[in-house]
Design an enzyme around this catalytic site. Structure first.
Site, PDB file in Angstrom:
ATOM      1  N   ASP A 108       0.849  -1.182   0.000  1.00  0.00           N
ATOM      2  CA  ASP A 108       0.000   0.000   0.000  1.00  0.00           C
ATOM      3  C   ASP A 108       0.894   1.245   0.000  1.00  0.00           C
ATOM      4  O   ASP A 108       1.576   1.519   0.983  1.00  0.00           O
ATOM      5  CB  ASP A 108      -0.905  -0.024   1.240  1.00  0.00           C
ATOM      6  CG  ASP A 108      -1.954   1.074   1.229  1.00  0.00           C
ATOM      7  OD1 ASP A 108      -1.780   2.066   0.495  1.00  0.00           O
ATOM      8  OD2 ASP A 108      -2.946   0.947   1.971  1.00  0.00           O
ATOM      9  N   HIS A 109       0.863   1.983  -1.090  1.00  0.00           N
ATOM     10  CA  HIS A 109       1.766   3.128  -1.246  1.00  0.00           C
ATOM     11  C   HIS A 109       1.403   4.296  -0.324  1.00  0.00           C
ATOM     12  O   HIS A 109       2.179   5.243  -0.170  1.00  0.00           O
ATOM     13  CB  HIS A 109       1.751   3.601  -2.703  1.00  0.00           C
ATOM     14  CG  HIS A 109       3.046   4.220  -3.139  1.00  0.00           C
ATOM     15  ND1 HIS A 109       4.106   4.441  -2.282  1.00  0.00           N
ATOM     16  CD2 HIS A 109       3.465   4.674  -4.353  1.00  0.00           C
ATOM     17  CE1 HIS A 109       5.106   4.996  -2.940  1.00  0.00           C
ATOM     18  NE2 HIS A 109       4.744   5.160  -4.192  1.00  0.00           N
ATOM     19  N   ARG A 110       0.242   4.233   0.303  1.00  0.00           N
ATOM     20  CA  ARG A 110      -0.106   5.254   1.296  1.00  0.00           C
ATOM     21  C   ARG A 110       0.750   5.102   2.550  1.00  0.00           C
ATOM     22  O   ARG A 110       0.930   6.059   3.313  1.00  0.00           O
ATOM     23  CB  ARG A 110      -1.582   5.147   1.690  1.00  0.00           C
ATOM     24  CG  ARG A 110      -2.567   5.427   0.583  1.00  0.00           C
ATOM     25  CD  ARG A 110      -3.977   5.166   1.054  1.00  0.00           C
ATOM     26  NE  ARG A 110      -4.164   3.788   1.494  1.00  0.00           N
ATOM     27  CZ  ARG A 110      -5.245   3.336   2.112  1.00  0.00           C
ATOM     28  NH1 ARG A 110      -6.257   4.170   2.385  1.00  0.00           N
ATOM     29  NH2 ARG A 110      -5.346   2.069   2.465  1.00  0.00           N
TER      30      ARG A 110
END
Length: 396
Positions: free
Chosen positions: A369-371
């Site tokens: 998850d790039h968040r």
């Protein structure tokens, strides 16, 4: 005659609702005490709801596919005598069945003890379960019992029949596991910023260690699943990169760090993809991991996985090698923040010390998850996992 309203009991684990997966009886059918009346789905766990006593089903208050709250009336039973406190007794039985692979209580006369997946298999094979000898506790029937009784593979479900056998415009409702999987995957695609990195691993040493461990286990009368070694490698990598072993609270935008590595193992079943969870994977011995992975996979395939077996995951692995899968993108299971998928091991031409040689190569994809995780962290984690797989002796 007395009429008894059977309500959905509290089936534990803090669940407030369940989905009606399938009715096992019709209005007008006579049932006996402990006979399964309908199947419910709770967080991907199948639970059989038994009859609290002898009687005739006179009303079905809920429909297949309907999601109902705890305490809702499921059906009405007409009995010759007042059932009395039997409702409270029946309320405990689904909870017990959801937490154990088999019930030790003997079946009432005319009743058959078998989990939902086994009943489905028997229906597909056209086998009367009343004629099958159950080898489990209390005469409980397993999938192997059904297969031994009958012959030939089960018919393909409607969703996977050949195109020529499907009527144009036919509508197939998504229910049970497939419905839950559809909802979870849609949420994942909508809310998570997926990034996937692709890698190829030299699996020569990994195969050698696996074959050695499997031979040792077989000599001791045990099984050693291939996925057990992958779980071991993932747990070791998570210990070095704890952010991958976290969950994202999207509402509060807080990252929840987990001290324990509870690793889900994606398992294909006739009813859809189920992810049983190996709890405390980082603290178990390799033999303990093998036993737990084997138990969970069998329980998932046979519809015996409990609610507890399917909850609490902090990271997921998927092994698509058995499906002859190579590489592909994967969807993270919220609220987890990452997963890893391993593909089929195949011999490929690679360069070693300036020479082209054939080596067993296993594809691996790491999705995060790039968040929460940036590209450098994703690459570092993948390289750690690659090192652990290519040099598996360090896992032992």
């Amino acid at each position: 005659m007395a009429r008894f309203e059977f309500k959905l009991p509290d089936i534990g684990e803090g669940l407030a609702e369940a989905e009606v997966a399938k009715w096992l009886v019709k209005v007008g059918d006579r049932v006996v005490e402990d006979q399964p009346v309908l199947e419910m789905m709770t967080d991907k766990a199948a639970v059989e709801i038994p009859a609290p006593g002898v009687g005739v089903v006179v009303e079905q208050r809920v429909a297949e596919g309907e999601v109902v709250k705890i305490g809702a009336v499921l059906y009405v039973l007409e009995t010759e005598a007042r059932i009395g406190g039997m409702h409270e007794q029946a309320a405990e039985r689904p909870k017990a069945d959801a937490q154990a692979p088999a019930s030790s209580a003997p079946a009432a006369e005319g009743a058959v003890l078998a989990p939902p997946a086994v009943r489905k298999l028997a229906r597909e094979l056209g086998i009367d379960l009343a004629r099958v000898h159950g080898s489990g506790p209390g005469g409980r029937i397993s999938a192997d019992d059904v297969k031994r009784h009958g012959a030939g593979p089960p018919a393909a479900p409607a969703a996977t029949r050949a195109a020529g056998a499907i009527e144009s415009g036919e509508r197939i409702p998504l229910r049970g596991v497939r419905r839950r999987m559809a909802e979870t995957m849609a949420e994942s695609a909508r809310s998570i910023a997926h990034v996937t990195g692709f890698h190829e691993l030299d699996a020569g040493e990994f195969q050698a260690v696996y074959h050695r461990l499997r031979a040792e286990a077989q000599a001791a009368g045990r099984r050693f699943p291939f996925d057990a070694l992958l779980v071991r490698a993932a747990a070791a990598a998570l210990a070095r990169h704890p952010i991958f072993n976290s969950s994202l609270d999207s509402e509060r935008m807080e990252l929840v760090m987990h001290a324990r590595a509870n690793i889900g193992v994606a398992t294909a079943t006739p009813d859809g993809l189920i992810v049983p969870v190996v709890s405390d994977a980082g603290t178990r011995s390799i033999d303990e991991l093998a036993a737990e992975v084997d138990r969970l996979a069998a329980a998932a395939r046979e519809g015996r996985a409990s609610v507890a077996d399917l909850r609490g995951g902090t990271f997921t692995i998927s092994n698509t090698g058995a499906w002859r899968g190579a590489q592909g993108t994967s969807l993270i299971r919220p609220p987890e923040v990452a997963l890893v998928a391993f593909g089929r091991i195949e011999e490929k031409a690679v360069v070693r010390d300036g020479r082209v040689v054939a080596r067993p190569v296993m594809p691996m994809s790491v999705t995060f998850d790039h968040r929460v995780i940036d590209g450098e962290q994703g690459l570092t984690f993948a390289l750690t996992l690659r090192s652990l797989v290519e040099e598996p002796e360090q896992l032992l």
